[in-house]
Design a protein around this motif. Structure first.
Motif, PDB file in Angstrom:
ATOM      1  N   ALA A   1       0.822  -1.206   0.000  1.00  0.00           N
ATOM      2  CA  ALA A   1       0.000   0.000   0.000  1.00  0.00           C
ATOM      3  C   ALA A   1       0.860   1.261   0.000  1.00  0.00           C
ATOM      4  O   ALA A   1       1.799   1.377   0.778  1.00  0.00           O
ATOM      5  CB  ALA A   1      -0.920  -0.009   1.208  1.00  0.00           C
ATOM      6  N   GLY A   2       0.541   2.187  -0.915  1.00  0.00           N
ATOM      7  CA  GLY A   2       1.266   3.451  -1.008  1.00  0.00           C
ATOM      8  C   GLY A   2       2.508   3.391  -1.867  1.00  0.00           C
ATOM      9  O   GLY A   2       3.049   4.423  -2.261  1.00  0.00           O
ATOM     10  N   TYR A   3       2.985   2.183  -2.165  1.00  0.00           N
ATOM     11  CA  TYR A   3       4.147   2.016  -3.046  1.00  0.00           C
ATOM     12  C   TYR A   3       3.688   2.178  -4.501  1.00  0.00           C
ATOM     13  O   TYR A   3       2.499   2.092  -4.795  1.00  0.00           O
ATOM     14  CB  TYR A   3       4.752   0.614  -2.900  1.00  0.00           C
ATOM     15  CG  TYR A   3       5.624   0.393  -1.694  1.00  0.00           C
ATOM     16  CD1 TYR A   3       5.185   0.730  -0.415  1.00  0.00           C
ATOM     17  CD2 TYR A   3       6.880  -0.175  -1.830  1.00  0.00           C
ATOM     18  CE1 TYR A   3       5.996   0.505   0.698  1.00  0.00           C
ATOM     19  CE2 TYR A   3       7.696  -0.409  -0.725  1.00  0.00           C
ATOM     20  CZ  TYR A   3       7.252  -0.068   0.536  1.00  0.00           C
ATOM     21  OH  TYR A   3       8.047  -0.299   1.620  1.00  0.00           O
ATOM     22  N   LEU A   4       4.652   2.359  -5.386  1.00  0.00           N
ATOM     23  CA  LEU A   4       4.357   2.297  -6.816  1.00  0.00           C
ATOM     24  C   LEU A   4       4.556   0.847  -7.229  1.00  0.00           C
ATOM     25  O   LEU A   4       5.659   0.305  -7.107  1.00  0.00           O
ATOM     26  CB  LEU A   4       5.318   3.223  -7.587  1.00  0.00           C
ATOM     27  CG  LEU A   4       5.302   3.148  -9.113  1.00  0.00           C
ATOM     28  CD1 LEU A   4       3.916   3.492  -9.677  1.00  0.00           C
ATOM     29  CD2 LEU A   4       6.361   4.083  -9.694  1.00  0.00           C
ATOM     30  N   ASN A   5       3.470   0.201  -7.646  1.00  0.00           N
ATOM     31  CA  ASN A   5       3.519  -1.216  -8.032  1.00  0.00           C
ATOM     32  C   ASN A   5       3.535  -1.339  -9.545  1.00  0.00           C
ATOM     33  O   ASN A   5       2.613  -0.875 -10.216  1.00  0.00           O
ATOM     34  CB  ASN A   5       2.278  -1.958  -7.511  1.00  0.00           C
ATOM     35  CG  ASN A   5       2.269  -2.094  -6.001  1.00  0.00           C
ATOM     36  OD1 ASN A   5       3.307  -2.249  -5.371  1.00  0.00           O
ATOM     37  ND2 ASN A   5       1.072  -2.041  -5.417  1.00  0.00           N
TER      38      ASN A   5
END
Ligand SMILES: [Fe+2]
Length: 224
Positions: A166-170
């Motif tokens: 969550a909140g990361y760039l995936n």
């Protein structure tokens, strides 16, 4: 009448990866590992000066659009993108984009055109579902990052992309395939810039935590 075939468009050279080992396994039966295939992603760091300046400019753009609330987005005007000549966002970003394009395609870039640059402000519980862009090259960089409440134990057991990192760039390409990597997640850091093919799937899962997650995304086309 003779038909002229442009061989530069047919050559395989630009699709060739360097056979560079990414890691080694030790022991009696040691072996090296290669992972040559797949989309290329560039990472760079933008200067603190540029980030500070953009934060004030984006604050001003948001305040001009007070009606927009949580999950705000604003298109950056040309005047903001090109102001400052060699120190402008447009110029600096163009150098990175052209460097990316030339390194990955092995050809000189003739022209670069931005389609749009836009700032996105997100708070907790606002996701950006997996998507791709329509232009040749896309990218994103971070102006502000929130505190991310992360639970590694929880990540280990996740089967689906939903809620993961969550909140990361995936980034995602392909799926659950044996002997293959299909996901890469990067934690946003202020000033970090990522450049990638517009077709590459990416998204951000809604995060929990205090603070603003503010990014600038862009779409660009290049000709060789
Ligand atoms: Fe995107």
């Amino acid at each position: 009448m003779a038909v002229i075939i442009d061989n530069s468009q047919r050559a395989l050279k630009k699709y060739e990866a360097e056979p560079l080992a990414i890691k080694s396994q030790g022991g009696k039966f040691a072996q090296d590992f290669y992972s040559p295939f797949g989309p290329q992603i560039a990472k760079a760091r933008l200067s603190d000066t540029l980030i500070e300046q953009l934060n004030s400019q984006v604050d001003a753009e948001f305040s001009r659009n007070e009606s927009l609330q949580s999950g705000r987005e604003v298109i950056l005007p040309d005047s903001l993108v090109s102001a400052g000549g060699d120190a402008s966002l447009g110029y600096i970003l163009a150098q990175h984009i052209m460097g990316y394009a030339e390194e990955t395609e092995g050809q000189k870039v003739k022209s670069l055109e931005y389609e749009t640059l836009w700032a996105v402000s997100q708070y907790a519980n606002t996701p950006s579902p997996m998507h791709f862009h329509s232009t040749d090259i896309s990218g994103v960089f971070y102006l502000k990052v929130p505190e991310l409440n992360e639970s590694e134990a929880c990540e280990q057991t996740r089967n689906y992309i939903g809620g993961r990192k969550a909140g990361y760039l995936n980034f995602m390409t392909g799926g659950k395939q044996a002997f293959n990597k299909s996901l890469m997640s990067v934690k946003p850091e202020v000033g970090d810039l990522y450049i990638f093919p517009g077709w590459l799937l990416h998204g951000v899962e809604a995060f929990a935590g205090e603070g603003e997650r503010r990014s600038v995304a862009f779409n660009a086309n290049v000709t060789f």
